[in-house]
Design a protein around this motif. Structure first.
Motif, short mmCIF file in Angstrom:
data_model
loop_
_atom_site.label_atom_id
_atom_site.label_comp_id
_atom_site.label_asym_id
_atom_site.label_seq_id
_atom_site.Cartn_x
_atom_site.Cartn_y
_atom_site.Cartn_z
N CYS A 157 -14.91 17.01 -5.43
CA CYS A 157 -14.64 16.36 -4.14
C CYS A 157 -13.14 16.34 -3.90
O CYS A 157 -12.36 16.08 -4.82
CB CYS A 157 -15.19 14.93 -4.15
SG CYS A 157 -14.87 14.03 -2.63
N PHE A 158 -12.74 16.59 -2.67
CA PHE A 158 -11.34 16.52 -2.27
C PHE A 158 -11.18 15.44 -1.22
O PHE A 158 -11.99 15.34 -0.30
CB PHE A 158 -10.86 17.87 -1.74
CG PHE A 158 -10.40 18.80 -2.81
CD1 PHE A 158 -9.06 19.09 -2.96
CD2 PHE A 158 -11.30 19.38 -3.67
CE1 PHE A 158 -8.62 19.94 -3.95
CE2 PHE A 158 -10.88 20.23 -4.68
CZ PHE A 158 -9.53 20.52 -4.82
N THR A 159 -10.11 14.65 -1.33
CA THR A 159 -9.81 13.64 -0.33
C THR A 159 -8.97 14.21 0.80
O THR A 159 -8.96 13.68 1.91
CB THR A 159 -9.08 12.43 -0.94
OG1 THR A 159 -7.90 12.89 -1.59
CG2 THR A 159 -9.97 11.70 -1.92
N ASP A 160 -8.23 15.27 0.51
CA ASP A 160 -7.44 15.99 1.51
C ASP A 160 -7.15 17.38 0.94
O ASP A 160 -7.69 17.74 -0.10
CB ASP A 160 -6.15 15.23 1.87
CG ASP A 160 -5.25 14.93 0.68
OD1 ASP A 160 -5.10 15.79 -0.22
OD2 ASP A 160 -4.70 13.83 0.65
N ALA A 161 -6.32 18.14 1.60
CA ALA A 161 -6.08 19.53 1.19
C ALA A 161 -5.43 19.66 -0.18
O ALA A 161 -5.53 20.71 -0.82
CB ALA A 161 -5.21 20.23 2.24
N MET A 162 -4.78 18.62 -0.67
CA MET A 162 -4.06 18.71 -1.94
C MET A 162 -4.73 17.96 -3.09
O MET A 162 -4.57 18.33 -4.24
CB MET A 162 -2.63 18.17 -1.77
CG MET A 162 -1.81 18.92 -0.75
SD MET A 162 -1.69 20.69 -1.06
CE MET A 162 -0.62 20.73 -2.47
N ASN A 163 -5.46 16.89 -2.82
CA ASN A 163 -5.94 15.98 -3.86
C ASN A 163 -7.45 16.06 -4.03
O ASN A 163 -8.20 15.89 -3.07
CB ASN A 163 -5.55 14.55 -3.50
CG ASN A 163 -4.05 14.39 -3.43
OD1 ASN A 163 -3.37 14.45 -4.44
ND2 ASN A 163 -3.53 14.20 -2.23
N GLY A 164 -7.86 16.31 -5.29
CA GLY A 164 -9.28 16.43 -5.57
C GLY A 164 -9.63 16.02 -6.98
O GLY A 164 -8.77 15.83 -7.84
N VAL A 165 -10.94 15.91 -7.21
CA VAL A 165 -11.49 15.49 -8.51
C VAL A 165 -12.67 16.38 -8.84
O VAL A 165 -13.48 16.71 -7.97
CB VAL A 165 -11.96 14.02 -8.46
CG1 VAL A 165 -12.70 13.63 -9.72
CG2 VAL A 165 -10.80 13.09 -8.21
N ILE A 166 -12.77 16.78 -10.11
CA ILE A 166 -13.96 17.41 -10.66
C ILE A 166 -14.40 16.54 -11.82
O ILE A 166 -13.59 16.14 -12.65
CB ILE A 166 -13.69 18.85 -11.13
CG1 ILE A 166 -13.35 19.76 -9.95
CG2 ILE A 166 -14.90 19.40 -11.87
CD1 ILE A 166 -13.09 21.20 -10.34
N CYS A 167 -15.72 16.26 -11.88
CA CYS A 167 -16.21 15.41 -12.97
C CYS A 167 -17.47 16.00 -13.57
O CYS A 167 -18.12 16.84 -12.98
CB CYS A 167 -16.46 13.99 -12.46
SG CYS A 167 -17.76 13.86 -11.22
N GLY A 168 -17.80 15.51 -14.78
CA GLY A 168 -18.99 15.97 -15.48
C GLY A 168 -19.19 15.23 -16.77
O GLY A 168 -18.78 14.07 -16.91
N TYR A 169 -19.79 15.91 -17.74
CA TYR A 169 -20.11 15.31 -19.02
C TYR A 169 -18.82 15.06 -19.81
O TYR A 169 -18.18 16.00 -20.27
CB TYR A 169 -21.05 16.22 -19.81
CG TYR A 169 -21.37 15.72 -21.19
CD1 TYR A 169 -22.07 14.55 -21.36
CD2 TYR A 169 -20.96 16.42 -22.30
CE1 TYR A 169 -22.36 14.07 -22.62
CE2 TYR A 169 -21.25 15.96 -23.57
CZ TYR A 169 -21.95 14.78 -23.72
OH TYR A 169 -22.22 14.32 -24.98
#
Length: 185
Positions: free
Chosen positions: A72-84
């Motif tokens: 998920c990205f909050t804007d064009a520069m900042n994002g998160v990837i998550c998992g195990y």
């Protein structure tokens, strides 16, 4: 893929897509018309991230230590990837991701609300939020049962009115109508 907003679809055969890498693909997002990111992984094994800078015509591939479930990205520069046991953030539009050491959990979904606050759910029923693009997280809801088969969460979404909902196996739902202050099951 579609190039007209979903009116027409065609099979996608990118020559750069490494078809020899056998991983389940879990989530996809496009940050703008050109930049797309796909994440996945298989059976608690290595995770994968595919990135395209040209509308999906070609993709680069990176492998990561843990299975990845959501991006998920909050804007064009900042994002998160998550998992195990994996939580990674980017502040450069996905060029690089930095692994965060806390919190530790089996994250299954991440989404942002309309104020760009991030919300993340975990397989064990925990729910977290972040107001600083994923740099730090607060546990908003802690699972109230050791029987994880009752409280498991696989995905999270936020309605236009700000209601937060998470879903899991066997029809389990949890939702909040007050910005995460209270939860219903």
């Amino acid at each position: 893929r579609t190039i007209d907003g979903g009116m027409n679809w065609e099979p996608f055969y990118a020559s750069s897509w490494p078809l020899t890498v056998n991983r389940n693909l879990r989530d996809i997002t496009f940050i703008n018309d050109s930049l797309g990111i796909v994440c996945g992984g298989k059976n608690y094994g290595n995770g994968v991230v595919y990135t395209s800078n040209n509308k999906g015509d070609s993709w680069s591939f990176t492998e990561h230590e843990h299975e990845l479930r959501s991006v998920c990205f909050t804007d064009a520069m900042n994002g998160v990837i998550c998992g195990y046991s994996a939580l990674m953030v980017t502040h450069d539009g996905g060029t690089t991701f930095t692994k965060k050491e806390e919190p530790k959990d089996f994250f299954t979904g991440v989404v942002n609300d309309f104020s760009n606050k991030l919300w993340m759910c975990a397989f064990n029923g925990n729910i977290y939020s972040s107001s600083n693009h994923g740099e730090s997280w607060n546990k908003i809801r802690e699972s109230n049962s050791w029987n994880t088969s009752v409280n498991q969460l696989n995905c999270i979404a936020i309605s236009p009115s700000g209601r937060i909902a998470c879903a899991g196996p066997n029809g389990f739902l949890v939702w909040s109508i007050d910005g995460g202050a209270g939860w219903n099951e």
